[in-house]
Design an enzyme around this catalytic site. Sequence first.
Site, PDB file in Angstrom:
ATOM      1  N   SER A 126       0.817  -1.210   0.000  1.00 35.34           N
ATOM      2  CA  SER A 126       0.000   0.000   0.000  1.00 35.34           C
ATOM      3  C   SER A 126       0.847   1.253   0.000  1.00 35.34           C
ATOM      4  O   SER A 126       1.938   1.292   0.596  1.00 35.34           O
ATOM      5  CB  SER A 126      -0.893   0.007   1.242  1.00 35.34           C
ATOM      6  OG  SER A 126      -1.485   1.276   1.459  1.00 35.34           O
ATOM      7  N   GLU A 128       0.329   3.626   1.751  1.00 30.15           N
ATOM      8  CA  GLU A 128       0.391   4.091   3.139  1.00 30.15           C
ATOM      9  C   GLU A 128       1.738   3.768   3.784  1.00 30.15           C
ATOM     10  O   GLU A 128       2.060   4.328   4.838  1.00 30.15           O
ATOM     11  CB  GLU A 128      -0.744   3.477   3.947  1.00 30.15           C
ATOM     12  CG  GLU A 128      -2.132   3.981   3.573  1.00 30.15           C
ATOM     13  CD  GLU A 128      -2.384   5.426   3.969  1.00 30.15           C
ATOM     14  OE1 GLU A 128      -1.751   5.890   4.941  1.00 30.15           O
ATOM     15  OE2 GLU A 128      -3.201   6.083   3.307  1.00 30.15           O
ATOM     16  N   TYR A 150      -2.005   1.149  10.206  1.00 31.89           N
ATOM     17  CA  TYR A 150      -2.222   0.454   8.937  1.00 31.89           C
ATOM     18  C   TYR A 150      -0.943   0.475   8.106  1.00 31.89           C
ATOM     19  O   TYR A 150      -0.483  -0.558   7.607  1.00 31.89           O
ATOM     20  CB  TYR A 150      -3.362   1.126   8.173  1.00 31.89           C
ATOM     21  CG  TYR A 150      -3.621   0.561   6.794  1.00 31.89           C
ATOM     22  CD1 TYR A 150      -4.590  -0.414   6.591  1.00 31.89           C
ATOM     23  CD2 TYR A 150      -2.910   1.020   5.682  1.00 31.89           C
ATOM     24  CE1 TYR A 150      -4.834  -0.926   5.323  1.00 31.89           C
ATOM     25  CE2 TYR A 150      -3.145   0.515   4.421  1.00 31.89           C
ATOM     26  CZ  TYR A 150      -4.106  -0.451   4.243  1.00 31.89           C
ATOM     27  OH  TYR A 150      -4.333  -0.957   2.980  1.00 31.89           O
TER      28      TYR A 150
END
Length: 324
Positions: A126, A128, A150
Amino acid sequence: MTTAFVTGISGQDGTILAAALAADGIEVHGLVRSADEEAQQRTVLPAGVVLHLGELTDRARVGELVDSVRPDEIYNLAGISSVAYSWEHPTVTGEVSGLAAVGVFEAAWSLQERTGRAVRVLQASSAEIFGRPDRTPQDEGTTVRPISPYGAAKAYAHQMAGIFRGRGLHVATTILYNHESPLRPTTFVTRKITAAAARIAHEGGGTLSLGSTAVRRDWGWAPDYVDAMTRALRHTTADDFVVATGVTHTVAEFVETAMRHAGVADWEAHVETDEGLVRPADAAEQIGDATKAHEVLGWRPTVTFDELVGRMVDHDLAIVRGVA
């Protein structure tokens, strides 16, 4: 016949991937958490997809399934899917999106070691993991420094993929930027927006509560990103690939586009800010540089931002009109 094992098969990406793999004549097996989830997926997945009950965090069960299925391809798509949820449940997020991913790698590596058969793994990473990035746009060399539970869990799995690659396991990663489709649940802000736009247009009024609308994201079409996953896994050399459009839009632009497509003129009159929906820490802008995926995998996005939003709104309009 090629055999694939998909974790997270009940999610947006897993559902799209399972259909694509089955269409290619691949025997597809998927991991689901409960009998209810299994029954639900049987209504949307192609005939012949085999579903297995189990928790991703149960390493013994995952190992047992990998041993019995003996997949040629493993797609690890399962994990906590919400950054907001990760702030409320950081330990669970670390276990599911971080440690459990390593359990999948370990099961694949053990199978390969015992049988001498190559096993290829795709880890869905991801954007992120970059947190507040040290460069814009971000590419595969951008520093990994997450700012959310996350992102931290995904970063651990991403870096462990590289470690298992060093042990001889073919583990490719796709660093996925935001990607959407009508299969997103309304807990995701994009689907929340398109569902609200359809409802407001159908009912002639109503409101939509959001957190910050200034956040910028690089949004793409989910089936395009699933295509990138299969390309990355099947490429000769396992590697990391950023998968993104290279174009950003704010949440406000997403709302405006959705409302306009639904036929709602004054979109701002229907939006209210809920401070409770603002995350403790959020990257202000994420934009990916997918040059490597273009050049190495021959991958490119096929659906524009306006088309993506329009398809989601059309789907939600069909639902509120009772024709879906």
